[in-house]
Write a protein that holds these residues in place. Structure first.
Motif, PDB file in Angstrom:
ATOM      1  N   UNK A  10       0.856  -1.186   0.000  1.00 34.77           N
ATOM      2  CA  UNK A  10       0.000   0.000   0.000  1.00 34.77           C
ATOM      3  C   UNK A  10       0.892   1.236   0.000  1.00 34.77           C
ATOM      4  N   UNK A  11       0.609   2.158  -0.904  1.00 39.35           N
ATOM      5  CA  UNK A  11       1.358   3.407  -0.976  1.00 39.35           C
ATOM      6  C   UNK A  11       0.365   4.558  -1.100  1.00 39.35           C
ATOM      7  N   UNK A  12       0.857   5.737  -0.848  1.00 35.15           N
ATOM      8  CA  UNK A  12       0.045   6.936  -1.014  1.00 35.15           C
ATOM      9  C   UNK A  12      -0.296   7.108  -2.497  1.00 35.15           C
ATOM     10  N   UNK A  13      -1.481   7.583  -2.805  1.00 36.90           N
ATOM     11  CA  UNK A  13      -1.847   7.791  -4.206  1.00 36.90           C
ATOM     12  C   UNK A  13      -0.876   8.707  -4.953  1.00 36.90           C
ATOM     13  N   UNK A  14      -0.351   9.711  -4.289  1.00 41.08           N
ATOM     14  CA  UNK A  14       0.597  10.624  -4.937  1.00 41.08           C
ATOM     15  C   UNK A  14       1.868   9.890  -5.351  1.00 41.08           C
ATOM     16  N   UNK A  18       3.499   9.224  -9.091  1.00 36.71           N
ATOM     17  CA  UNK A  18       4.917   9.474  -9.431  1.00 36.71           C
ATOM     18  C   UNK A  18       5.516   8.273 -10.131  1.00 36.71           C
ATOM     19  N   UNK A  19       5.249   7.099  -9.587  1.00 39.18           N
ATOM     20  CA  UNK A  19       5.791   5.867 -10.168  1.00 39.18           C
ATOM     21  C   UNK A  19       5.266   5.695 -11.590  1.00 39.18           C
ATOM     22  N   UNK A  20       3.996   5.896 -11.778  1.00 41.70           N
ATOM     23  CA  UNK A  20       3.408   5.726 -13.113  1.00 41.70           C
ATOM     24  C   UNK A  20       3.989   6.729 -14.103  1.00 41.70           C
ATOM     25  N   UNK A  26       5.431   1.715 -22.897  1.00 43.06           N
ATOM     26  CA  UNK A  26       5.193   0.261 -22.988  1.00 43.06           C
ATOM     27  C   UNK A  26       5.752  -0.518 -21.800  1.00 43.06           C
ATOM     28  N   UNK A  27       6.091   0.145 -20.713  1.00 43.24           N
ATOM     29  CA  UNK A  27       6.576  -0.538 -19.513  1.00 43.24           C
ATOM     30  C   UNK A  27       5.415  -0.662 -18.527  1.00 43.24           C
ATOM     31  N   UNK A  28       5.269  -1.863 -17.986  1.00 43.51           N
ATOM     32  CA  UNK A  28       4.197  -2.067 -17.015  1.00 43.51           C
ATOM     33  C   UNK A  28       4.715  -1.781 -15.608  1.00 43.51           C
ATOM     34  N   UNK A  29       3.786  -1.518 -14.728  1.00 39.32           N
ATOM     35  CA  UNK A  29       4.143  -1.306 -13.328  1.00 39.32           C
ATOM     36  C   UNK A  29       4.802  -2.562 -12.761  1.00 39.32           C
ATOM     37  N   UNK A  30       4.279  -3.721 -13.136  1.00 39.89           N
ATOM     38  CA  UNK A  30       4.839  -4.982 -12.642  1.00 39.89           C
ATOM     39  C   UNK A  30       6.292  -5.172 -13.088  1.00 39.89           C
ATOM     40  N   UNK A  31       6.585  -4.870 -14.356  1.00 44.36           N
ATOM     41  CA  UNK A  31       7.965  -5.042 -14.829  1.00 44.36           C
ATOM     42  C   UNK A  31       8.892  -4.020 -14.177  1.00 44.36           C
TER      43      UNK A  31
END
Length: 87
Positions: A10-14, A18-20, A26-31
């Motif tokens: 669980x992380x803060x929405x902000x 930032x991560x996204x 074409x990079x996924x969050x999982x990768x």
């Protein structure tokens, strides 16, 4: 070989935003997460290896006679003088 899952966190929405924004096209969050975890593991393994080698060197140097600093400096100065003459 079966695959396993890294637990979600669980992380803060902000922070998630930032991560996204940091994702490559074409990079996924999982990768991205997998790459980050792999790099951190490599870093920690390298640090552990460095620490082990440093401790081993410390133990070795505490029992070895060693080379006096004056001798080391004299050898380095001789190498420097030889290098300057080769120019």
């Amino acid at each position: 070989m079966k695959t396993a899952t890294i637990p979600s966190i669980c992380v803060e929405p902000a922070f998630l935003d930032e991560v996204k924004r940091a994702l490559e096209p074409n990079e996924s969050l999982a990768s991205f997460v997998e790459t980050a975890v792999r790099r951190e593991i490599q870093l920690r393994q390298a640090q552990a290896g460095l620490l082990q080698r440093g401790l081993a060197a410390t133990r070795h140097n505490s029992t070895a006679a060693g080379i006096p600093a004056k001798v080391v400096i004299a050898r380095l100065e001789a190498k420097l003088a030889a290098a300057r003459q080769r120019r």
